[in-house]
Design an enzyme around this catalytic site. Structure first.
Site, PDB file in Angstrom:
ATOM      1  N   TYR A   1       0.732  -1.163   0.058  1.00 12.90           N
ATOM      2  CA  TYR A   1      -0.064   0.001  -0.024  1.00 12.90           C
ATOM      3  C   TYR A   1       1.085   1.226  -0.149  1.00 12.90           C
ATOM      4  O   TYR A   1       0.608   2.242  -0.831  1.00 12.90           O
ATOM      5  CB  TYR A   1      -1.127  -0.048   1.300  1.00 12.90           C
TER       6      TYR A   1
ATOM      7  N   PHE B   1      -7.764  22.085 -24.421  1.00 13.35           N
ATOM      8  CA  PHE B   1      -8.001  20.680 -24.438  1.00 13.35           C
ATOM      9  C   PHE B   1      -9.305  20.353 -23.664  1.00 13.35           C
ATOM     10  O   PHE B   1      -9.468  20.896 -22.434  1.00 13.35           O
ATOM     11  CB  PHE B   1      -7.014  19.580 -24.202  1.00 13.35           C
ATOM     12  N   THR B   2     -10.049  19.331 -23.860  1.00 12.44           N
ATOM     13  CA  THR B   2     -11.367  19.057 -23.542  1.00 12.44           C
ATOM     14  C   THR B   2     -11.499  19.046 -21.693  1.00 12.44           C
ATOM     15  O   THR B   2     -11.952  19.661 -21.087  1.00 12.44           O
ATOM     16  CB  THR B   2     -12.053  17.979 -23.864  1.00 12.44           C
TER      17      THR B   2
ATOM     18  N   ASP C   1       1.456  20.588 -20.202  1.00  5.84           N
ATOM     19  CA  ASP C   1       0.653  19.139 -20.633  1.00  5.84           C
ATOM     20  C   ASP C   1       1.543  18.520 -21.621  1.00  5.84           C
ATOM     21  O   ASP C   1       1.721  18.712 -22.715  1.00  5.84           O
ATOM     22  CB  ASP C   1      -0.605  19.432 -21.291  1.00  5.84           C
TER      23      ASP C   1
ATOM     24  N   LYS D   1      -0.225   7.938 -23.374  1.00  6.87           N
ATOM     25  CA  LYS D   1       0.034   8.283 -24.713  1.00  6.87           C
ATOM     26  C   LYS D   1       1.361   8.091 -24.951  1.00  6.87           C
ATOM     27  O   LYS D   1       1.982   6.635 -25.080  1.00  6.87           O
ATOM     28  CB  LYS D   1      -0.218   9.769 -25.085  1.00  6.87           C
TER      29      LYS D   1
ATOM     30  N   ARG E   1     -13.683  15.645 -33.361  1.00  5.91           N
ATOM     31  CA  ARG E   1     -12.968  16.831 -32.693  1.00  5.91           C
ATOM     32  C   ARG E   1     -13.364  18.181 -33.272  1.00  5.91           C
ATOM     33  O   ARG E   1     -12.732  18.782 -34.131  1.00  5.91           O
ATOM     34  CB  ARG E   1     -11.446  16.578 -32.783  1.00  5.91           C
TER      35      ARG E   1
ATOM     36  N   PHE F   1     -19.083  14.786 -25.602  1.00  2.25           N
ATOM     37  CA  PHE F   1     -18.621  14.179 -26.786  1.00  2.25           C
ATOM     38  C   PHE F   1     -18.537  12.732 -26.347  1.00  2.25           C
ATOM     39  O   PHE F   1     -18.621  11.725 -27.296  1.00  2.25           O
ATOM     40  CB  PHE F   1     -17.511  14.596 -27.302  1.00  2.25           C
TER      41      PHE F   1
HETATM   42  N1  PM9 Z   1      -6.625  12.511 -24.326  1.00  2.00           N
HETATM   43  C1  PM9 Z   1      -7.371  11.642 -26.492  1.00  2.00           C
HETATM   44  O1  PM9 Z   1      -8.110  10.655 -27.045  1.00  2.00           O
HETATM   45  C2  PM9 Z   1      -8.228  10.557 -24.044  1.00  2.00           C
HETATM   46  C3  PM9 Z   1      -9.560  10.788 -24.472  1.00  2.00           C
HETATM   47  S1  PM9 Z   1     -10.396  12.351 -25.066  1.00  2.00           S
HETATM   48  C4  PM9 Z   1     -10.513  13.100 -23.538  1.00  2.00           C
HETATM   49  O2  PM9 Z   1      -6.439  12.296 -27.129  1.00  2.00           O
HETATM   50  C5  PM9 Z   1      -4.077  15.841 -23.539  1.00  2.00           C
HETATM   51  C6  PM9 Z   1      -3.446  16.708 -24.476  1.00  2.00           C
HETATM   52  C7  PM9 Z   1      -4.726  14.819 -23.707  1.00  2.00           C
HETATM   53  C8  PM9 Z   1      -5.430  14.072 -22.989  1.00  2.00           C
HETATM   54  C9  PM9 Z   1      -6.348  12.954 -23.109  1.00  2.00           C
HETATM   55  C10 PM9 Z   1      -5.441  14.534 -21.687  1.00  2.00           C
HETATM   56  C11 PM9 Z   1      -6.275  13.853 -20.235  1.00  2.00           C
HETATM   57  C12 PM9 Z   1      -4.534  15.636 -21.225  1.00  2.00           C
HETATM   58  N2  PM9 Z   1      -4.068  16.452 -22.229  1.00  2.00           N
HETATM   59  O3  PM9 Z   1      -7.233  11.002 -20.490  1.00  2.00           O
HETATM   60  O4  PM9 Z   1      -7.202  11.686 -18.385  1.00  2.00           O
HETATM   61  O5  PM9 Z   1      -4.783  14.320 -25.138  1.00  2.00           O
HETATM   62  O6  PM9 Z   1      -5.254  10.294 -19.148  1.00  2.00           O
HETATM   63  O7  PM9 Z   1      -5.610  12.491 -20.103  1.00  2.00           O
HETATM   64  C13 PM9 Z   1      -7.311  11.646 -24.916  1.00  2.00           C
HETATM   65  P1  PM9 Z   1      -6.347  11.271 -19.570  1.00  2.00           P
END
Ligand code: PM9
Length: 460
Positions: free
Chosen positions: A76, A128-129, A219, A262, A386, A452
């Site tokens: 843990y 970004f969303t 980011d 990613k 997008r 979305f």
């Molecule tokens: N990106 C993508 O498909 C995941 C789903 S869409 C919300 O591109 C950036 C530049 C991203 C991103 C996620 C996040 C969030 C932050 N910044 O999905 O929470 O491309 O790990 O990261 C998606 P998490």
């Protein structure tokens, strides 16, 4: 810089295990699409042939990463995998303090809550969303300061992720630096089409923010892909290894949020990394509320081990050259078929310009959503909208109508082959050739946040 003697971007790995895919008939796809409310996020992955929804958590791990999973220390507290990850983050990225989180948005939640006060302004190089939503939920307002070129799919400027310092200066003069807790800078700007920011622009931004006492929060989700474009395009960096460029980028910022799903080649994981002790202390305290103890942040020990190994693989020159090379291969094939895509070709996918592809469909009938549905129907290739659906609504309830109305063909890392790329391009070309017959969609269900993901549509 890498020069393969065999092929411009041949993969520096071979396949050890395969995952079988289901082939579907047009009738099956029609039924699946209707059941999914014409939203590719609501399709079952079993009904998908080639899955280009996202490059997030969908990459193939290496044998070394899988071996690392077996070294998971699931204590843990104080897992040895956390200390390994901490060492790798310091070494590769150079940030001082690490707080692991379950994925990127976990880190965005924490940093937004710590740094943003109600009424603050957060300038950034395109929204970004999830990032913008967390900034808004913390009481801030996002302001776009990316260069105008980024909003033009045709413009071939090599660094469309750059910040327009005049736009930033206007905000600083209007609101005062004290209202701007940080500038939110993404490398490989996702919503612009995976477009890079240059070192020269980052250095200029660093000088400006130092003068005004404003932080830069990075980011860094796709920082290695950005580094690749710097190596390819920016004078003075063609001989610098990716790993050094990545470290240089990070050194020009004060902290970072990372979705390790990613660049870092894992199926789950993320972190917040920061150079300021006070912010770290608060983040380390807050992570126990939202994610888990500060030495696991919602992750299993094995996940942290796979991430540590994945980070090291992600900054390998041969890896990144083949990764982006495959994306460019697909993009060039689409261009040869006359398909309108965002240029220059970005790092993590091909972004098809739905406004140009379906000019007869107005933006309030969701051309990108419509196109993503049409491509799925044609071949079982799943892509992502997008555009206006992703952009969502402003705090006052009005829809954002972004200039970019795109369908993202996102390429998972180390997963698909060149023949798959051909299938994707040929399917898109088939849809392009019958584009006049395609009709728009109407939204029949809209969730409150990040619509979305779960919105439903019907054919008009
Ligand atoms: N990106 C993508 O498909 C995941 C789903 S869409 C919300 O591109 C950036 C530049 C991203 C991103 C996620 C996040 C969030 C932050 N910044 O999905 O929470 O491309 O790990 O990261 C998606 P998490």
């Amino acid at each position: 810089m890498h020069k393969s003697p065999y092929h411009s971007w041949a993969e520096p790995y071979k396949i050890k295990m395969v995952e079988l895919l289901k082939m579907t008939s047009p009738q099956q796809r029609k039924k699946a699409l209707k059941e999914a409310g014409y939203n590719t996020f609501l399709l079952r992955s079993e009904d998908v042939y080639i899955d280009l929804l996202t490059d997030s958590g969908t990459s193939a791990m290496s044998d070394r990463q899988w071996a690392g999973m077996m070294l998971g220390d699931e204590a843990y507290a104080g897992s040895r995998n956390f200390y390994h990850l901490e060492e790798v983050v310091k070494d590769v990225y150079g940030y001082k303090y690490l707080v692991p989180t379950h994925q990127g948005r976990g880190a965005e939640n924490i940093i937004s809550k710590i740094l943003i006060k109600k009424g603050d302004i957060i300038p950034g190089n395109m929204y970004f969303t999830t990032t913008r939503l967390h900034q808004e939920l913390a009481g801030g307002k996002f302001e776009d300061i990316i260069i105008d070129e980024a909003h033009d799919p045709e413009n071939e400027f090599p660094f469309k992720g750059n910040v327009d310092l005049d736009k930033l200066d206007k905000l600083v003069k209007k609101y005062g630096a004290s209202k701007i807790p940080y500038i939110s800078i993404a490398t490989s700007v996702n919503m612009a089409g995976g477009q890079p920011i240059s070192i020269a622009n980052l250095k200029a931004l660093r000088a400006y923010t130092k003068k005004h006492g404003i932080r830069i929060i990075h980011d860094m989700t796709r920082v290695a892909e950005n580094a690749h474009f710097i190596q390819q395009r920016e004078a003075g960096y063609s001989k610098m290894p990716i790993r050094s460029i990545v470290k240089l980028i990070c050194s020009l910022t004060d902290g970072a949020t990372m979705s390790a799903k990613k660049d870092a080649l894992v199926n789950i994981g993320g972190f917040l990394a920061i150079n300021e002790w006070d912010v770290f202390e608060e983040a380390r305290n807050m992570v126990v509320v939202y994610e888990g103890l500060h030495t696991y942040g919602g992750l299993a020990g094995r996940d942290m081990e796979a991430m540590a190994i994945g980070i090291l693989e992600s900054v390998n020159d041969d890896h990144i050259h083949a990764r982006v090379g495959q994306v460019v291969y697909l993009g060039e094939k689409m261009i040869s078929f006359g398909i309108p895509i965002v240029k220059p070709i970005g790092g993590h996918g091909i972004f098809v310009d739905a406004k140009k592809f379906l000019p007869h469909i107005p933006q309030d009938q969701f051309p990108a959503q419509t196109l993503a549905a049409a491509v799925y129907l044609d071949s079982g290739v799943r892509t992502m909208e997008r555009g206006v659906v992703s952009a969502g609504r402003k705090a006052n309830g009005e829809n954002y109508f972004p200039k970019l109305e795109l369908v993202r063909f996102t390429i998972p890392r180390r997963v698909y082959t060149q023949a798959h790329m051909d299938v994707i391009a040929e399917s898109t070309a088939r849809v392009f050739n019958k584009r006049q017959k395609i009709k728009g969609l109407k939204m029949v269900y809209e969730p409150k946040y990040l619509r979305f993901f779960q919105a439903r549509f019907e054919e008009i």
